[in-house]
Design a protein around this motif. Structure first.
Motif, PDB file in Angstrom:
ATOM      1  N   VAL A   1       0.841  -1.202   0.000  1.00  7.71           N
ATOM      2  CA  VAL A   1       0.000   0.000   0.000  1.00  7.71           C
ATOM      3  C   VAL A   1       0.870   1.244   0.000  1.00  7.71           C
ATOM      4  O   VAL A   1       1.742   1.418   0.850  1.00  7.71           O
ATOM      5  N   ASN A   2       0.601   2.128  -0.941  1.00  5.98           N
ATOM      6  CA  ASN A   2       1.263   3.432  -0.993  1.00  5.98           C
ATOM      7  C   ASN A   2       0.422   4.438  -0.200  1.00  5.98           C
ATOM      8  O   ASN A   2      -0.800   4.436  -0.292  1.00  5.98           O
ATOM      9  N   THR A   3       1.085   5.306   0.578  1.00  7.31           N
ATOM     10  CA  THR A   3       0.348   6.286   1.386  1.00  7.31           C
ATOM     11  C   THR A   3       0.559   7.727   0.924  1.00  7.31           C
ATOM     12  O   THR A   3       0.118   8.657   1.587  1.00  7.31           O
ATOM     13  N   GLU A   4       1.224   7.916  -0.228  1.00  4.65           N
ATOM     14  CA  GLU A   4       1.457   9.282  -0.700  1.00  4.65           C
ATOM     15  C   GLU A   4       0.184   9.926  -1.223  1.00  4.65           C
ATOM     16  O   GLU A   4      -0.018  11.135  -1.077  1.00  4.65           O
ATOM     17  N   PHE A   5      -0.665   9.132  -1.897  1.00  3.88           N
ATOM     18  CA  PHE A   5      -1.923   9.642  -2.427  1.00  3.88           C
ATOM     19  C   PHE A   5      -3.058   8.769  -1.905  1.00  3.88           C
ATOM     20  O   PHE A   5      -2.968   7.540  -1.917  1.00  3.88           O
ATOM     21  N   GLY A   6      -4.131   9.424  -1.470  1.00  5.54           N
ATOM     22  CA  GLY A   6      -5.265   8.680  -0.940  1.00  5.54           C
ATOM     23  C   GLY A   6      -6.542   9.478  -1.099  1.00  5.54           C
ATOM     24  O   GLY A   6      -6.682  10.302  -2.000  1.00  5.54           O
ATOM     25  N   GLY A   7      -7.478   9.250  -0.188  1.00  8.86           N
ATOM     26  CA  GLY A   7      -8.750   9.937  -0.257  1.00  8.86           C
ATOM     27  C   GLY A   7      -8.673  11.328   0.370  1.00  8.86           C
ATOM     28  O   GLY A   7      -7.648  11.751   0.904  1.00  8.86           O
ATOM     29  N   HIS A   8      -9.826  12.013   0.364  1.00  6.78           N
ATOM     30  CA  HIS A   8      -9.822  13.421   0.781  1.00  6.78           C
ATOM     31  C   HIS A   8     -11.257  13.908   0.968  1.00  6.78           C
ATOM     32  O   HIS A   8     -12.206  13.346   0.434  1.00  6.78           O
ATOM     33  N   GLY A   9     -11.376  14.987   1.716  1.00  4.72           N
ATOM     34  CA  GLY A   9     -12.654  15.662   1.775  1.00  4.72           C
ATOM     35  C   GLY A   9     -12.944  16.355   0.461  1.00  4.72           C
ATOM     36  O   GLY A   9     -12.052  16.609  -0.343  1.00  4.72           O
ATOM     37  N   LEU A  10     -14.212  16.661   0.227  1.00  5.67           N
ATOM     38  CA  LEU A  10     -14.620  17.409  -0.967  1.00  5.67           C
ATOM     39  C   LEU A  10     -16.024  17.942  -0.740  1.00  5.67           C
ATOM     40  O   LEU A  10     -16.718  17.526   0.201  1.00  5.67           O
ATOM     41  N   GLY A  11     -16.419  18.865  -1.593  1.00  6.37           N
ATOM     42  CA  GLY A  11     -17.750  19.455  -1.487  1.00  6.37           C
ATOM     43  C   GLY A  11     -17.866  20.650  -2.411  1.00  6.37           C
ATOM     44  O   GLY A  11     -18.334  20.545  -3.538  1.00  6.37           O
ATOM     45  N   ARG A  12     -17.394  21.786  -1.951  1.00  3.34           N
ATOM     46  CA  ARG A  12     -17.392  22.971  -2.803  1.00  3.34           C
ATOM     47  C   ARG A  12     -16.215  22.956  -3.775  1.00  3.34           C
ATOM     48  O   ARG A  12     -16.266  23.600  -4.832  1.00  3.34           O
ATOM     49  N   THR A  13     -15.163  22.229  -3.405  1.00  6.71           N
ATOM     50  CA  THR A  13     -14.003  22.045  -4.276  1.00  6.71           C
ATOM     51  C   THR A  13     -13.637  20.564  -4.290  1.00  6.71           C
ATOM     52  O   THR A  13     -14.122  19.780  -3.465  1.00  6.71           O
ATOM     53  N   MET A  14     -12.740  20.197  -5.215  1.00  5.07           N
ATOM     54  CA  MET A  14     -12.383  18.793  -5.369  1.00  5.07           C
ATOM     55  C   MET A  14     -11.575  18.260  -4.195  1.00  5.07           C
ATOM     56  O   MET A  14     -11.710  17.089  -3.827  1.00  5.07           O
ATOM     57  N   HIS A  15     -10.722  19.080  -3.610  1.00  4.98           N
ATOM     58  CA  HIS A  15      -9.893  18.623  -2.500  1.00  4.98           C
ATOM     59  C   HIS A  15     -10.093  19.522  -1.292  1.00  4.98           C
ATOM     60  O   HIS A  15      -9.787  20.703  -1.332  1.00  4.98           O
ATOM     61  N   GLU A  16     -10.618  18.939  -0.234  1.00  3.17           N
ATOM     62  CA  GLU A  16     -10.783  19.616   1.035  1.00  3.17           C
ATOM     63  C   GLU A  16     -10.204  18.716   2.127  1.00  3.17           C
ATOM     64  O   GLU A  16      -9.857  17.562   1.878  1.00  3.17           O
ATOM     65  N   ASP A  17     -10.111  19.234   3.335  1.00  2.00           N
ATOM     66  CA  ASP A  17      -9.731  18.399   4.474  1.00  2.00           C
ATOM     67  C   ASP A  17     -10.903  17.478   4.820  1.00  2.00           C
ATOM     68  O   ASP A  17     -12.058  17.829   4.560  1.00  2.00           O
TER      69      ASP A  17
END
Length: 255
Positions: free
Chosen positions: A167-183
């Motif tokens: 498993v690579n941990t450099e890229f994963g999931g994320h928050g989103l809503g008004r923009t593509m990437h949020e906390d």
């Protein structure tokens, strides 16, 4: 900063999510031997234009890419897994294709990815794709109020390890809503009970991706396309999920 959404806002994200799901389903159907990646990109671009939607990738310029990204969908083939820059390539029998699509409609974003095998699937490739799909469902099942980000991460890693994949941990999931990437950031490996507490109104993209024999990645000269460092094949599955009192709601399933 984490932004919690109201039920009405989640409903608006679901509208976007259904559009994203339907377009990805169309790409799965169109991904046949001899079809050019640029044809798939053109199809997505036209569907976005028809809907009056906005591509989250067009002009996307994060710190890790060689921006701006001038396409509407990420298309990654075989050992490529993330941020695949569409190029002049005709799909071949047995190719593993990942399509990753993020779109905004009326100010609300949804993000999803799917991996399809073109033509005749090799058993090892089918197994890899199945692992990401199972990891996604396992992660969704623990996306409950009161649980933590680490529970999602551990669920993903547990499936990967059961299949024998690193498993690579450099890229994963994320928050989103008004923009593509949020906390918050959601790594694909973690410890249960650790990290941010999941609360109703949190909307996140959960996206397990695995390479068959390595957890290391390299980036193409195009500055975008991310591949397994050893050339092994890859797969990626992703859904936008809302945390609610009634349990997780997947916003990117086709209606």
């Amino acid at each position: 900063m984490v932004e919690l959404k109201s039920a009405a806002e989640i409903a608006r994200m679901r509208v976007t999510g259904e559009f994203v799901a339907n377009v990805l389903a169309e790409l799965r159907d169109r991904a046949r031997i001899g079809v050019n990646l640029l044809e798939l990109e053109a199809h997505v671009r036209e569907r976005i234009r028809e809907r009056g939607a906005v591509s989250c990738y067009w002009d996307y310029s994060p710190s890790f890419g060689r921006g701006p990204f001038r396409n509407t969908v990420c298309l990654s083939v075989n050992d490529a897994v993330l941020h695949g820059l569409p190029f002049d390539y005709a799909l071949r029998d047995g190719d593993v294709l990942t399509a990753d699509l993020a779109v905004g409609i009326d100010g609300w974003v949804a993000d999803s990815a799917t991996t399809v095998i073109v033509g005749t699937p090799a058993p090892a490739d089918s197994r890899l794709v199945r692992a990401t799909e199972e990891a996604l469902e396992a992660a969704i099942s623990v996306a409950l109020p009161g649980n933590r980000i680490g529970d999602i991460s551990a669920a993903i890693a547990g499936v990967a390890h059961a299949y024998g994949y690193p498993v690579n941990t450099e890229f994963g999931g994320h928050g989103l809503g008004r923009t593509m990437h949020e906390d918050p950031h959601i790594p694909n490996h973690g410890r249960p009970g650790r990290g941010y507490t999941l609360r109703p109104g949190l909307t996140i993209a959960i996206e397990p991706w695995f390479a068959r024999t390595t957890d290391r990645i390299i980036t193409d000269p195009d500055g975008w396309t991310i591949r397994s460092a050893d050339g092994s094949r890859t797969a990626h599955s992703e859904h936008t999920v809302a945390i609610t009192e009634a349990g997780p709601q997947v916003l990117t399933r086709a209606a």
